[in-house]
Structures are given as structure tokens and as C-alpha cells.
Write an enzyme that holds these catalytic residues in place. Structure first.
Site, PDB file in Angstrom:
ATOM      1  CB  CYS A 156      26.289 -23.480  -7.060  1.00 36.44           C
ATOM      2  SG  CYS A 156      26.628 -24.943  -5.332  1.00 36.44           S
ATOM      3  NE  ARG A 171      26.362 -24.441 -13.538  1.00 38.67           N
ATOM      4  CZ  ARG A 171      27.945 -24.915 -13.774  1.00 38.67           C
ATOM      5  NH1 ARG A 171      27.942 -24.912 -15.164  1.00 38.67           N
ATOM      6  NH2 ARG A 171      28.913 -25.589 -13.014  1.00 38.67           N
ATOM      7  CD1 TRP A 221      21.756 -30.002  -6.383  1.00 36.93           C
ATOM      8  CD2 TRP A 221      23.805 -30.361  -5.425  1.00 36.93           C
ATOM      9  NE1 TRP A 221      21.911 -31.423  -6.202  1.00 36.93           N
ATOM     10  CE2 TRP A 221      23.169 -31.550  -5.186  1.00 36.93           C
ATOM     11  CE3 TRP A 221      25.480 -30.740  -5.218  1.00 36.93           C
ATOM     12  CZ2 TRP A 221      23.693 -32.875  -5.657  1.00 36.93           C
ATOM     13  CZ3 TRP A 221      25.887 -32.270  -4.806  1.00 36.93           C
ATOM     14  CH2 TRP A 221      25.303 -33.094  -4.496  1.00 36.93           C
ATOM     15  CG  ASN A 231      29.581 -22.322  -8.408  1.00 40.14           C
ATOM     16  OD1 ASN A 231      28.827 -22.050  -7.713  1.00 40.14           O
ATOM     17  ND2 ASN A 231      29.645 -22.177  -9.741  1.00 40.14           N
ATOM     18  N   GLY A 232      31.783 -24.746  -4.951  1.00 37.67           N
ATOM     19  CA  GLY A 232      33.507 -25.448  -5.362  1.00 37.67           C
ATOM     20  C   GLY A 232      33.609 -25.802  -3.970  1.00 37.67           C
ATOM     21  CD  GLU A 278      21.434 -43.954 -20.006  1.00 42.97           C
ATOM     22  OE1 GLU A 278      21.859 -43.665 -18.586  1.00 42.97           O
ATOM     23  OE2 GLU A 278      20.420 -42.244 -19.893  1.00 42.97           O
ATOM     24  CE  LYS A 299      18.014 -40.763 -18.028  1.00 43.17           C
ATOM     25  NZ  LYS A 299      19.471 -40.678 -19.000  1.00 43.17           N
ATOM     26  CD  GLU A 310      18.943 -39.006 -14.052  1.00 44.92           C
ATOM     27  OE1 GLU A 310      19.077 -38.361 -14.086  1.00 44.92           O
ATOM     28  OE2 GLU A 310      18.607 -39.561 -15.767  1.00 44.92           O
ATOM     29  CG  HIS A 343      23.541 -65.904 -11.602  1.00 42.41           C
ATOM     30  ND1 HIS A 343      24.031 -66.888 -11.246  1.00 42.41           N
ATOM     31  CD2 HIS A 343      23.600 -65.438 -13.097  1.00 42.41           C
ATOM     32  CE1 HIS A 343      24.463 -67.589 -12.617  1.00 42.41           C
ATOM     33  NE2 HIS A 343      24.158 -66.670 -13.527  1.00 42.41           N
ATOM     34  CE  LYS A 361      22.711 -31.451 -18.549  1.00 45.44           C
ATOM     35  NZ  LYS A 361      22.055 -32.680 -19.440  1.00 45.44           N
TER      36      LYS A 361
HETATM   37  C1  F6R Z   1      21.477 -38.740 -15.518  1.00 36.33           C
HETATM   38  C2  F6R Z   1      22.981 -37.868 -15.933  1.00 36.33           C
HETATM   39  C3  F6R Z   1      23.412 -38.127 -14.794  1.00 36.33           C
HETATM   40  C4  F6R Z   1      25.805 -37.694 -16.245  1.00 36.33           C
HETATM   41  C5  F6R Z   1      26.646 -37.321 -15.139  1.00 36.33           C
HETATM   42  C6  F6R Z   1      28.092 -37.324 -15.479  1.00 36.33           C
HETATM   43  O1  F6R Z   1      21.267 -38.502 -16.221  1.00 36.33           O
HETATM   44  O2  F6R Z   1      22.924 -36.970 -16.621  1.00 36.33           O
HETATM   45  O3  F6R Z   1      24.206 -39.209 -14.187  1.00 36.33           O
HETATM   46  O4  F6R Z   1      25.657 -38.375 -17.348  1.00 36.33           O
HETATM   47  O5  F6R Z   1      26.675 -37.038 -13.686  1.00 36.33           O
HETATM   48  O6  F6R Z   1      27.853 -35.689 -16.244  1.00 36.33           O
HETATM   49  P1  F6R Z   1      28.644 -35.567 -17.384  1.00 36.33           P
HETATM   50  O7  F6R Z   1      28.562 -36.466 -18.565  1.00 36.33           O
HETATM   51  O8  F6R Z   1      28.208 -33.991 -17.790  1.00 36.33           O
HETATM   52  O9  F6R Z   1      30.136 -35.807 -17.300  1.00 36.33           O
END
Ligand code: F6R
Length: 615
Positions: free
Chosen positions: A2, A27, A77, A103-104, A488, A492, A495, A511, A610
Site C-alpha cells: 500500500c 503500489r 491493497w 502499511n503492513g 518469464e 508477463k 499478469e 512429460h 508493485k
Molecule cells: C512480475 C513482478 C513480480 C516481482 C516480485 C518481486 O512482473 O514484477 O513477480 O518480480 O514481486 O519483486 P522485487 O523484485 O521487487 O522483490
């Protein structure tokens, strides 16, 4: 995940808070709210579900001709309790005098809630946060309604869990009390005004002079000064840090979305990661902040890399790189598993934690667990001054610049570039020759230009996106260095476009996942010319034999498999160890274009945040 913003000074607080919240929206963004206070202590709360724009409209409708000198705001969030106005922050105490944003997670909130219910407090939300505001009021009353600072301190002593908080009280309408434990909080120092935020981005238009709070620290902000304390009331001297990030760096600069901007920034971001570190003539890499001597690094017997999400995918590539160049065995662990698994760490082990934000709760706790076990921890983070950066013994900054889009793109490629540098560095401490060091670093320096060539294929990728944007499922396959790229690419797509996608090592397809293949299943093969190329080509035949649709990422001029693939994207030739830096780019672009065609908000995909600062 948040976001928090607080302001005290002579500007109109509602403007500053709404602007700051918009900058933090990435965030967390299921709801948002502000508490605004006038000079005489009149306290008003406004909350809205949805985007900050909803809150902005409501605030300006309700308070259009009012000016506030102090306020706190929050983007939420959801963790405890659904997405409702009642659960949005700020939360108010029973008397309506104290407002708090948090936050938390308050872990002992059930026990505290029982205690407060018995004392006659009533609750209007389902959140853990509301417990904290009542608790603060309880202490405030005990102290004769005089001292917000000590009421907050006493409340925090009985709280278990994590918090970044900002609190205001209408009996003391000239101060904000803020504190942190496990959730980042930064103080902005202005002239005749002070700010608090969970992320420095919110402060950049107003000040570049900041203080990072550490765990169990509290600060009292007045417009003219600030005072920092530990929870035992001892004053602490805090260092003022100057933030060098440019504001324009976090604005859109002509792109429609942050994600697209960040994809296109990759050549420059990688150049920034290499700058000053690559010394081609000497075949050497130089780092500023490892804080480990070459002898100490030579003694390392095993490296454990821990991370989450996209950073974990970079870590997997790091394993291939470090084992090949650095000749050190590497294990890769999800941070969330590592921290609870009682990992076996020995004297000559080194733990490397990778995190774009430097604030991911699981990664941070994995770091702390490793330190408790007495091993050295290196951090690879993008955000300077982040908690992981500060708590690591040494580290490597990614230098990707601020990443705002929720889906990580340029941070990933900078993680891979930094891991390449680290692996070569380790290699040169061992058996890697001068010639080999020179050869690798020379090629690495060409990568930014090669990425530019891929970015020029945007219109081709847009056409391809049109063909596949209605697909229900995707499979991504790659081997060796490009197996993590398959993971990856799938992440992408899922998400930001909400299409189900799976990444797999190509040879594992037979498999199980091969059962999924029919004429409706697009299969993305990452098949650059490398040691495993022929084997991946066999897998392409296997998919084609079952009428799957094949999209192939191939090295330029590779026409060998053209008749077996439905669509192709070419990447420039490079060494196989560096190929993930190129192969991932068309996958990011494909996911992006598909999501845009589906009309989705790529910068703020649903349910994601994020920076995941809760476990
Ligand atoms: C996917 C993405 C997340 C972050 C994950 C770790 O696109 O961004 O999977 O990679 O939440 O975040 P960080 O790197 O900030 O620890």
C-alpha cells in the site's frame, strides 16, 4: 504494497496528498483515502473505492474552497478485509480525534481486538489497522489526552507485526507522528514543510532531501522541524540523503504506459548497469559496493540465490551464469520457501538476494534469516536506500532507474546484466583467462544496440498480437539459459493479459504438457542458435505434429525451421550466455501488445502490486 503520504506545511495538503497518492498508485490501488486537518484541528476523512481519480473527484467536490495545512493519505491493497470504503484508510479512533494510515500487518490484532472490545471499543472495519488506532487512543486517554507521540510509542510496544504508519490528532493539529517496522517509510525535508511517504517517488516534486527511517524508529514532524526517536524515547540523529533520481525519469515521456516506456528504456538501462564496471582491455569487471575481498570471494564454496517472481527468474539465469563462468555451485530458492525451510547454510556459503524494490517482505526475511545463520549476504536491488540494500553486507545496484509499471521489465534485464557481470567477476578471480574476459565483455557492450534492433520490430509484434490475443492458453518453452526466459515470458503474459500461460523447459513438454497441444494452443519457442538449438527444433516438430501453433524466437538468418513455424521473431546473434537479454524483449512486447488489444490497464494489472511488502 500500500502507499502512504503525509504532509504538514503551508501548501494545500489536499493537493499534495492527492498528487503523492497518484505517484504511489502503482503500489496498491483497490481503494484510497485522506484525512485532512484544518488549523483549528477540525479533522475530515474522505475515502473511495477504486482509483485515485475517484478520490480526487470526491475530495474536490466536498472541499473545493477549503485549505488544509496537514493531512495523511493512503492507497490500499487489501490484506485483512475486502475492498470497501469502511476498510480503506485512514482509520479513525472512536472519539474521531485520531486518524491513522498503515502499511503492513498487525499479527496480534485478534488478541488486541478482544482486549479493546472488552473495554467498550466498537469496530467499523474488518481491518487489522483499526485495532491500532483504537489502541493509540486508549493510551492517549491514559496520558490525559496530551501526548500523541508517547501514545503511539506505547501502542507500538504492544503491537506484533509490521508497520509503516502516519498518525494525526485533532488535539495536536501541528504535528504528524510516523513510525516504521518492516514497512518502508521515508521523510521528506522541505523549507517550512515536511513530508512522509512509503516511497520516495511521492516526494520528488517537492524535495530531494530525505531521511530513511529504520525499523522501530519514530519521527515527529512539524512544519519547521523533525525529531527522530527510538521506541524508548531516545533521540536519534538521522542522516539526510540527497535523492538523485530525476522527476522526468518517472514521468511518461511520450509513451502511453510506464510498461512500454520501461521496455524501450532497456538499452539505456543496461548501458547504465555496465557503465564504469566493464573494463574490456583488462577483461575485468569492477564493483563499488561488494564489501568482500577477492580472497573472501575465492573462498566461497556455494552460492544460494533467493528472490521472488521475476527476480527469481533472473536468479535462475544467474545459476547458469555463475556455475559456468564463476565455477561455483549455485542453488536458487523462492524467498518465501527459503525463510521457512530452515535452510542449511555453511561457513563458506554466500547468499545473494535479488529484488527490484528492495522491499519484498519474503526476500527481506530470507536475507535476515541468512544473516541470523551467520553467512554473508549480498543484495542486488534497484532502489537505492531500500531496506534490502541497507541490510545486506554488500551489493550491486541495478541502475535501471525507477520502475513504475507493475510488471517488471527493465529491472529483469538489468538483473541479468548484473548477474553476468558478477559471474565474470568471479570467473576472473579463478580460471577465466584475460582473453576470455575481454571476449565476453566486448560482446556484452554490444547488447544495448542489439536490443534497439529488437524494439524496432514493434509493428511486426503488434500484428502477431492481433492473431493471438483471443487465445485462452499459451505455452512457453525454452532450454538452458532460455528456460527461465520461458517462465518469464509466461509470467508477463498472464499478469497483464490474464491469459493462462505456462513456462516449461522444452524437453519436459513430453512429460505432460504435450497433452494440452491442439490447433488452438499457441506455443512460444525460444530457440536461438545455441548448444541446445537442435534439441529445441525437435520439440518444435513434436508440437507441429500435433497441430499446435508455433511462435518462434530465432537467431537472425535462421531459416532452417521456417516451414515448421507459424510466426517468427528474429533476434540478433549473441553468445548463448547473454541471449536471455535479447530473447526476453520480444516476449515482453508480445505480452504488452496482447494486453493492450484486450483493453487492459497494463501498468496496474488487477490484484497485483508493485512492491509486495506483506508475506
Ligand atoms: C512480475 C513482478 C513480480 C516481482 C516480485 C518481486 O512482473 O514484477 O513477480 O518480480 O514481486 O519483486 P522485487 O523484485 O521487487 O522483490
Amino acid at each position: 504494497m500500500c502507499g502512504i503520504v503525509g504532509y504538514i506545511g503551508t501548501k494545500d495538503a489536499k493537493e499534495v496528498l492527492l498528487d503523492g497518492l497518484a505517484r504511489l498508485e502503482y503500489r496498491g490501488y483497490d481503494s484510497a483515502g485522506v484525512a485532512l486537518m484544518e488549523k483549528d484541528g477540525t479533522l475530515s476523512i474522505e475515502k473511495q473505492v477504486g482509483k485515485i481519480a475517484n478520490l480526487r473527484n470526491a475530495v474536490f467536490r466536498r472541499f473545493h474552497n477549503q485549505c488544509f495545512t496537514i493531512g495523511i493519505g493512503h492507497t490500499r491493497w487489501a490484506t485483512h478485509g475486502g475492498v470497501t470504503k469502511e476498510n480503506a484508510h485512514p482509520h479513525l479512533s472512536a472519539s474521531g480525534r485520531i486518524a491513522l494510515v498503515h502499511n503492513g500487518i498487525i499479527e496480534n490484532y485478534m488478541t488486541l481486538k478482544q482486549y479493546l472490545l472488552k473495554k467498550g471499543y466498537t469496530f467499523v472495519s474488518e481491518t487489522d489497522t483499526e485495532v491500532l488506532v483504537h489502541l493509540i487512543e486508549d493510551f492517549y486517554k491514559k496520558e490525559g489526552n496530551r501526548n500523541l507521540q508517547s501514545a503511539v510509542m506505547e501502542a507500538l510496544k504492544v503491537v506484533e507485526g509490521t508497520y509503516g504508519i502516519a498518525v494525526v490528532c485533532s488535539d495536536e493539529p501541528y504535528k504528524i507522528v510516523a513510525a516504521r517496522n518492516g514497512s518502508p517509510l521515508v521523510i521528506g525535508i522541505g523549507e517550512g514543510e515536511m513530508f512522509v511517504a512509503s516511497d520516495v517517488n511521492a516526494l520528488l516534486p517537492y524535495t530531494r532531501n530525505v531521511i530513511y527511517l529504520e525499523d522501530k524508529e519514530l519521527v515527529v514532524l512539524k512544519s519547521e522541524n523533525y525529531k527522530a526517536y527510538d521506541l524508548d524515547y531516545q533521540r536519534i540523529d538521522k542522516e539526510i540523503v540527497r535523492v538523485e533520481w530525476d522527476l522526468s525519469a518517472i514521468e511518461l515521456g511520450g509513451f502511453e504506459t510506464y510498461m512500454e516506456k520501461e521496455i524501450f528504456e532497456q538499452p539505456e538501462a543496461i548501458s547504465n548497469a555496465l557503465r564504469g564496471r566493464v573494463h574490456v582491455e583488462e577483461g575485468m569487471v569492477k564493483f563499488g559496493g561488494l564489501n568482500m575481498t577477492d580472497d573472501e570471494l575465492r573462498e566461497v564454496h556455494r552460492i544460494v540465490i533467493t528472490a521472488c517472481g521475476t527476480s527469481w527468474h533472473a536468479a535462475l539465469i544467474g545459476k547458469y551464469l555463475i556455475e559456468r563462468f564463476g565455477e561455483i555451485p549455485v542453488e536458487v530458492d523462492y524467498a518465501s520457501e527459503f525463510r521457512y525451510r530452515n535452510p542449511i547454510l555453511k561457513k563458506n556459503d554466500l547468499v545473494l538476494v535479488i529484488s527490484q524494490s528492495g522491499e519484498t517482505a519474503d526476500t527481506l526475511e530470507a536475507l535476515r534469516e541468512a544473516k541470523r545463520k551467520g553467512v554473508k549476504v549480498l543484495g542486488m536491488t534497484n532502489v537505492v536506500g531500500s531496506t534490502i540494500a541497507r541490510e545486506s553486507d554488500g551489493g550491486i545496484y541495478l541502475h535501471a532507474g525507477p520502475e513504475i509499471g507493475v510488471a517488471s521489465t527493465k529491472a529483469f534485464t538489468n538483473q541479468v546484466a548484473s548477474l553476468i557481470l558478477f559471474a565474470i567477476y568471479l570467473g576472473r578471480l579463478k580460471n577465466m583467462s584475460l582473453y576470455e574476459g575481454q571476449r565476453l565483455l566486448k560482446e556484452l557492450s554490444t547488447i544495448p544496440e542489439k536490443i534497439k534492433a529488437i524494439l524496432e520490430q514493434k509493428s511486426l509484434i503488434m500484428d502477431m498480437a492481433k492473431k493471438y490475443s483471443e487465445s485462452k492458453n499459451f505455452l512457453y518453452l525454452g532450454r538452458g539459459f532460455n528456460y527461465p526466459v520461458a517462465l518469464e515470458g509466461a509470467l508477463k503474459l498472464k499478469e497483464i493479459s490474464y491469459i493462462h500461460a505456462e513456462g516449461y523447459p522444452a524437453a519436459e513438454m513430453k512429460h505432460g504438457p504435450i497433452a494440452l497441444i491442439d490447433e488452438f494452443m499457441p506455443v512460444v519457442f525460444i530457440a536461438p542458435k545455441d548448444a541446445l538449438y537442435e534439441k529445441v527444433v525437435s520439440n518444435i516438430h513434436e508440437v507441429k505434429a500435433r497441430h499446435g501453433k508455433v511462435i518462434a524466437i530465432l537467431s537472425e538468418k535462421d531459416e532452417h525451421v521456417l516451414k515448421y513455424v507459424d510466426d517468427v521473431l528474429y533476434i540478433p546473434q549473441t553468445f548463448e550466455e547473454f541471449s536471455p537479454l535479447l530473447t526476453v524483449v520480444p516476449l515482453q512486447m508480445l505480452a504488452y501488445e496482447i494486453a493492450r488489444l484486450r483493453g487492459l490497464d497494463v501498468d496496474k494489472p488487477r490484484n497485483l502490486a508493485k512492491s509486495v511488502t506483506v508475506e
